[in-house]
Design an enzyme around this catalytic site. Structure first.
Site, PDB file in Angstrom:
ATOM      1  N   CYS A 134       0.829  -1.205   0.000  1.00  0.00           N
ATOM      2  CA  CYS A 134       0.000   0.000   0.000  1.00  0.00           C
ATOM      3  C   CYS A 134       0.865   1.258   0.000  1.00  0.00           C
ATOM      4  O   CYS A 134       1.577   1.508  -0.949  1.00  0.00           O
ATOM      5  CB  CYS A 134      -0.998  -0.048   1.153  1.00  0.00           C
ATOM      6  SG  CYS A 134      -2.425   1.063   0.899  1.00  0.00           S
ATOM      7  N   HIS A 143      -4.445  -4.770   1.022  1.00  0.00           N
ATOM      8  CA  HIS A 143      -4.015  -5.205   2.360  1.00  0.00           C
ATOM      9  C   HIS A 143      -4.349  -6.682   2.545  1.00  0.00           C
ATOM     10  O   HIS A 143      -5.257  -7.045   3.312  1.00  0.00           O
ATOM     11  CB  HIS A 143      -4.700  -4.355   3.430  1.00  0.00           C
ATOM     12  CG  HIS A 143      -4.087  -3.013   3.621  1.00  0.00           C
ATOM     13  ND1 HIS A 143      -2.939  -2.812   4.359  1.00  0.00           N
ATOM     14  CD2 HIS A 143      -4.450  -1.791   3.152  1.00  0.00           C
ATOM     15  CE1 HIS A 143      -2.625  -1.532   4.356  1.00  0.00           C
ATOM     16  NE2 HIS A 143      -3.520  -0.889   3.618  1.00  0.00           N
ATOM     17  N   GLU A 170      -2.890  -8.777   4.228  1.00  0.00           N
ATOM     18  CA  GLU A 170      -2.689  -9.245   5.597  1.00  0.00           C
ATOM     19  C   GLU A 170      -3.959  -9.109   6.427  1.00  0.00           C
ATOM     20  O   GLU A 170      -4.075  -9.717   7.501  1.00  0.00           O
ATOM     21  CB  GLU A 170      -1.543  -8.466   6.273  1.00  0.00           C
ATOM     22  CG  GLU A 170      -1.896  -7.099   6.815  1.00  0.00           C
ATOM     23  CD  GLU A 170      -1.879  -5.991   5.768  1.00  0.00           C
ATOM     24  OE1 GLU A 170      -1.944  -4.803   6.154  1.00  0.00           O
ATOM     25  OE2 GLU A 170      -1.802  -6.310   4.559  1.00  0.00           O
TER      26      GLU A 170
END
Length: 260
Positions: free
Chosen positions: A107, A199, A201
């Protein structure tokens, strides 16, 4: 395997737990070392909560890692040079390039690295790009192995990089975008660098938690995530499989790079 994670996110404890879950589910013996940028706390004490879970960014320690992850950061609306630790990060970026160390930029981390290496501009979006979006593969890469041509991934950002400038850099491949052409993944041909704009994660409740945090910080009603149920904190379209496969593929590529 030793992986260093430069954690620039606001919710540092949750971020570290998410990356640990994503990476150690495939290789439980992976040693994760978390760093914070020293310049971010140059004129103030390092919070005890930060010092307890991470260590100051140190290039000598980074040199002992097999790979590095630079996370996103909630500073997309600031000029790069206005970010207190940007110069510290550029020194890290140059060090990673000199050592050809496998690195995943996520990002804002991806935006900052692209700006430093190639002068690519960051462009503010008219509204936050926030939610679970459909992606499509443009150029195959081992990082996207076993993913379908169309898949879901979570985005949470206020900026995008200049596509025309990206396309002018021969070393960069646009591997995947959203179905409306926002960037998902770039890879660099002359370095083991990957630039991830989603994202991956994030777990299921992450977008809900981000919405609540922004509402508390700014008041009013921030952007609401699309394709996502704020009441339950669960995505309408799951990205769990996408995340699992992507991080498994990235670890595989790190191992291959180590063996070369």
């Amino acid at each position: 395997m030793r992986i260093g994670i430069v954690n620039l996110m606001h919710d540092k404890v949750a971020t570290q737990a998410r990356f640990a879950q994503r990476l150690q589910q495939w290789q439980p013996a992976i040693e994760l070392t978390y760093f914070y940028p020293v310049d971010h706390y140059r004129n103030r004490p390092v919070p005890a909560s930060v010092a307890a879970i991470s260590q100051p960014l140190d290039l000598a320690t980074v040199a002992t890692m097999d790979a590095v992850i630079v996370t996103g950061a909630p500073v997309e609306r600031l000029d790069f040079e206005a970010v207190t630790y940007y110069q510290e990060l550029t020194r890290l970026f140059d060090f990673l390039a000199q050592r050809h160390l496998p690195t995943l930029f996520v990002c804002w981390g991806a935006m900052a690295a692209l700006h430093h290496f190639f002068g690519i501009e960051k462009l503010s979006l008219t509204h936050k790009y926030f939610g679970g979006y459909s992606q499509r593969i443009q150029q195959p890469t081992p990082l996207l192995a076993d993913l379908p041509r169309h898949f879901i991934a979570p985005h949470a950002r206020y900026a995008e990089v200049n596509h025309d400038q990206v396309n002018q850099v021969a070393a960069l491949a646009v591997n995947a975008t959203t179905t409306t052409d926002e960037l998902f993944l770039l890879t660099q041909q002359d370095q083991p660098f990957s630039y991830l704009f989603a994202h991956l994660e994030y777990d299921g409740p992450a977008l809900q938690q981000e919405f609540i945090r922004e509402q508390a910080a700014w008041g009013g009603l921030p952007a609401q995530p699309v394709n996502y149920d704020l009441a339950t904190g669960q995505p309408l379209f799951s990205w769990e499989t996408t995340s699992q496969r992507f991080f498994k593929n990235w670890l595989t590529q790190v191992q291959i790079t180590e063996e070369i």
